[in-house]
Design a protein around this motif. Structure first.
Motif, PDB file in Angstrom:
ATOM      1  N   HIS A   4       0.807  -1.223   0.000  1.00  0.00           N
ATOM      2  CA  HIS A   4       0.000   0.000   0.000  1.00  0.00           C
ATOM      3  C   HIS A   4       0.835   1.265   0.000  1.00  0.00           C
ATOM      4  O   HIS A   4       0.315   2.351  -0.252  1.00  0.00           O
ATOM      5  N   VAL A   5       2.119   1.143   0.308  1.00  0.00           N
ATOM      6  CA  VAL A   5       3.015   2.304   0.336  1.00  0.00           C
ATOM      7  C   VAL A   5       4.308   1.927  -0.368  1.00  0.00           C
ATOM      8  O   VAL A   5       4.891   0.875  -0.085  1.00  0.00           O
ATOM      9  N   SER A   6       4.749   2.767  -1.295  1.00  0.00           N
ATOM     10  CA  SER A   6       6.006   2.488  -1.995  1.00  0.00           C
ATOM     11  C   SER A   6       6.770   3.778  -2.246  1.00  0.00           C
ATOM     12  O   SER A   6       6.216   4.874  -2.180  1.00  0.00           O
ATOM     13  N   PHE A   7       8.041   3.621  -2.538  1.00  0.00           N
ATOM     14  CA  PHE A   7       8.906   4.756  -2.870  1.00  0.00           C
ATOM     15  C   PHE A   7      10.010   4.214  -3.775  1.00  0.00           C
ATOM     16  O   PHE A   7      10.105   3.004  -3.997  1.00  0.00           O
ATOM     17  N   THR A   8      10.813   5.088  -4.337  1.00  0.00           N
ATOM     18  CA  THR A   8      11.828   4.640  -5.294  1.00  0.00           C
ATOM     19  C   THR A   8      13.167   5.301  -5.009  1.00  0.00           C
ATOM     20  O   THR A   8      13.264   6.272  -4.256  1.00  0.00           O
ATOM     21  N   SER A   9      14.190   4.771  -5.623  1.00  0.00           N
ATOM     22  CA  SER A   9      15.477   5.465  -5.643  1.00  0.00           C
ATOM     23  C   SER A   9      15.322   6.741  -6.471  1.00  0.00           C
ATOM     24  O   SER A   9      14.390   6.864  -7.283  1.00  0.00           O
ATOM     25  N   TYR A  10      16.226   7.688  -6.275  1.00  0.00           N
ATOM     26  CA  TYR A  10      16.175   8.907  -7.077  1.00  0.00           C
ATOM     27  C   TYR A  10      17.577   9.492  -7.207  1.00  0.00           C
ATOM     28  O   TYR A  10      18.485   9.146  -6.451  1.00  0.00           O
ATOM     29  N   GLN A  11      17.739  10.363  -8.200  1.00  0.00           N
ATOM     30  CA  GLN A  11      19.028  10.999  -8.439  1.00  0.00           C
ATOM     31  C   GLN A  11      18.951  12.489  -8.129  1.00  0.00           C
ATOM     32  O   GLN A  11      17.872  13.087  -8.137  1.00  0.00           O
ATOM     33  N   LEU A  12      20.108  13.069  -7.839  1.00  0.00           N
ATOM     34  CA  LEU A  12      20.183  14.492  -7.533  1.00  0.00           C
ATOM     35  C   LEU A  12      20.552  15.287  -8.767  1.00  0.00           C
ATOM     36  O   LEU A  12      21.381  14.858  -9.578  1.00  0.00           O
ATOM     37  N   ASP A  52      20.317  23.883 -12.415  1.00  0.00           N
ATOM     38  CA  ASP A  52      20.162  23.930 -13.864  1.00  0.00           C
ATOM     39  C   ASP A  52      19.654  22.617 -14.450  1.00  0.00           C
ATOM     40  O   ASP A  52      19.539  22.480 -15.664  1.00  0.00           O
ATOM     41  N   GLY A  53      19.368  21.642 -13.578  1.00  0.00           N
ATOM     42  CA  GLY A  53      18.857  20.360 -14.052  1.00  0.00           C
ATOM     43  C   GLY A  53      19.932  19.372 -14.443  1.00  0.00           C
ATOM     44  O   GLY A  53      19.626  18.302 -14.983  1.00  0.00           O
ATOM     45  N   LYS A  54      21.189  19.693 -14.164  1.00  0.00           N
ATOM     46  CA  LYS A  54      22.288  18.778 -14.489  1.00  0.00           C
ATOM     47  C   LYS A  54      22.423  17.706 -13.425  1.00  0.00           C
ATOM     48  O   LYS A  54      22.349  17.978 -12.232  1.00  0.00           O
ATOM     49  N   LEU A  55      22.615  16.460 -13.883  1.00  0.00           N
ATOM     50  CA  LEU A  55      22.815  15.365 -12.945  1.00  0.00           C
ATOM     51  C   LEU A  55      24.070  15.592 -12.121  1.00  0.00           C
ATOM     52  O   LEU A  55      25.111  16.008 -12.642  1.00  0.00           O
ATOM     53  N   LEU A  56      23.986  15.315 -10.828  1.00  0.00           N
ATOM     54  CA  LEU A  56      25.118  15.483  -9.918  1.00  0.00           C
ATOM     55  C   LEU A  56      25.845  14.168  -9.667  1.00  0.00           C
ATOM     56  O   LEU A  56      26.661  14.068  -8.751  1.00  0.00           O
ATOM     57  N   ASN A  57      25.510  13.155 -10.477  1.00  0.00           N
ATOM     58  CA  ASN A  57      26.162  11.841 -10.367  1.00  0.00           C
ATOM     59  C   ASN A  57      26.039  11.258  -8.961  1.00  0.00           C
ATOM     60  O   ASN A  57      26.958  10.627  -8.440  1.00  0.00           O
ATOM     61  N   THR A  58      24.887  11.513  -8.352  1.00  0.00           N
ATOM     62  CA  THR A  58      24.606  10.996  -7.020  1.00  0.00           C
ATOM     63  C   THR A  58      23.217  10.378  -7.005  1.00  0.00           C
ATOM     64  O   THR A  58      22.255  10.994  -7.460  1.00  0.00           O
ATOM     65  N   GLU A  59      23.134   9.165  -6.473  1.00  0.00           N
ATOM     66  CA  GLU A  59      21.850   8.471  -6.393  1.00  0.00           C
ATOM     67  C   GLU A  59      21.545   8.115  -4.938  1.00  0.00           C
ATOM     68  O   GLU A  59      22.420   7.665  -4.202  1.00  0.00           O
ATOM     69  N   VAL A  60      20.310   8.354  -4.538  1.00  0.00           N
ATOM     70  CA  VAL A  60      19.842   7.946  -3.214  1.00  0.00           C
ATOM     71  C   VAL A  60      19.062   6.655  -3.400  1.00  0.00           C
ATOM     72  O   VAL A  60      17.996   6.644  -4.008  1.00  0.00           O
ATOM     73  N   LYS A  61      19.628   5.564  -2.907  1.00  0.00           N
ATOM     74  CA  LYS A  61      19.050   4.242  -3.111  1.00  0.00           C
ATOM     75  C   LYS A  61      17.897   3.996  -2.134  1.00  0.00           C
ATOM     76  O   LYS A  61      18.022   4.248  -0.945  1.00  0.00           O
ATOM     77  N   ALA A  62      16.808   3.469  -2.652  1.00  0.00           N
ATOM     78  CA  ALA A  62      15.667   3.113  -1.797  1.00  0.00           C
ATOM     79  C   ALA A  62      15.940   1.794  -1.088  1.00  0.00           C
ATOM     80  O   ALA A  62      16.499   0.862  -1.670  1.00  0.00           O
ATOM     81  N   LEU A  63      15.573   1.734   0.179  1.00  0.00           N
ATOM     82  CA  LEU A  63      15.602   0.461   0.883  1.00  0.00           C
ATOM     83  C   LEU A  63      14.572  -0.469   0.243  1.00  0.00           C
ATOM     84  O   LEU A  63      13.517  -0.021  -0.205  1.00  0.00           O
ATOM     85  N   LYS A  64      14.867  -1.772   0.211  1.00  0.00           N
ATOM     86  CA  LYS A  64      13.911  -2.706  -0.380  1.00  0.00           C
ATOM     87  C   LYS A  64      12.647  -2.831   0.459  1.00  0.00           C
ATOM     88  O   LYS A  64      11.544  -2.952  -0.068  1.00  0.00           O
TER      89      LYS A  64
END
Length: 259
Positions: free
Chosen positions: A114-122, A126-138
């Motif tokens: 009933h509740v979910s979330f995902t990994s995401y990037q920073l 200016d919208g440029k990727l910062l080459n950093t990802e925040v990983k979601a716990l399983k």
């Protein structure tokens, strides 16, 4: 029949980013959605910028606050108006991957969660990727979430058809953390994390996470005001939070190789 999704986006002086944010919703491969924009008394060109979207897309709706009220009040108003089976949140400066909803709703239905979330990037301003990802716990339990906020609000989705509409206390900061605590508690089971990065969080130089004093103050109020804990319990939870935040949660932040 395809489940419907309500996306809630509070806005305040969002002229620099709101067009890109809305376009990331319009570009979703999952099409059964409505977007509720709540303007919190913007004084810039935000309303002018969104007007063409309102004229073209009947599933994009606007609500205007009469007085500046903050993100919690704005999101809660959006929740009350929501018609979707699922409710999702996207701030006015953040972005979604085109397959975000398609992937996440299918995941929730397959896993019966009933509740979910995902990994995401920073991304930067200016919208440029910062080459950093925040990983979601399983998997994310209520006790684990109580230690630190592991749900990126721009990635979270809850099943409103199963849980009902869940709102957040009126705190100026960190009210999203309280919402996800309430959602997991009401669901009676762990939230589930999609490992694929499906959203992009915009980092600003004056962001709260960059200010360590604000980090302590606003998170303390989550325990004290938001959850109603005693001063002693709130202080203890804050000590647990600091350990979790700096020594455990930090491991979820991964530096990516530049392509």
């Amino acid at each position: 029949m395809t489940a419907s999704v309500t996306i809630i986006t509070p806005m305040f002086n969002s002229e620099d980013f709101i067009s890109e944010t809305i376009n990331s919703v319009i570009s979703q491969t999952y099409k059964n959605w409505e977007l509720i924009l709540i303007d919190d008394c913007s004084s810039d060109s935000t309303l002018k910028i969104i007007q063409p979207f309102l004229e073209i897309h009947t599933n994009i709706k606007l609500l205007k606050n009469e007085v500046n009220s903050g993100a919690a009040v704005s999101r809660n108003k959006g929740v009350q108006l929501a018609k979707g089976d699922y409710i999702a949140f996207l701030d006015a400066d953040d972005l979604w991957h085109p397959k975000k909803l398609e992937t996440q709703i299918a995941f929730m239905q397959k896993e019966n969660c009933h509740v979910s979330f995902t990994s995401y990037q920073l991304i930067d301003q200016d919208g440029k990727l910062l080459n950093t990802e925040v990983k979601a716990l399983k998997r994310l339990s209520y006790p684990k979430l109580l230690k630190s906020n592991y749900v990126g609000n721009l990635t979270g989705v809850y099943n409103a058809k199963a849980l009902g509409k869940i709102t957040a206390p009126n705190l100026r900061k960190r009210q999203d953390w309280l919402l996800w605590l309430a959602a997991i508690k009401k669901s009676g089971k762990d939230a589930r994390g999609v490992q694929e990065p499906l959203a992009y969080y915009r980092v600003h130089q004056n962001s709260i996470s960059a200010n360590k004093l604000s980090l302590v103050k606003h998170n303390y109020w989550v325990y004290k005001k938001g959850l109603g804990f005693s001063t002693l319990k709130s202080t203890w939870c804050m000590l647990v939070f600091l350990r979790e935040h700096f020594f455990v949660k930090s491991k979820q932040i991964v530096k990516l190789n530049k392509s």
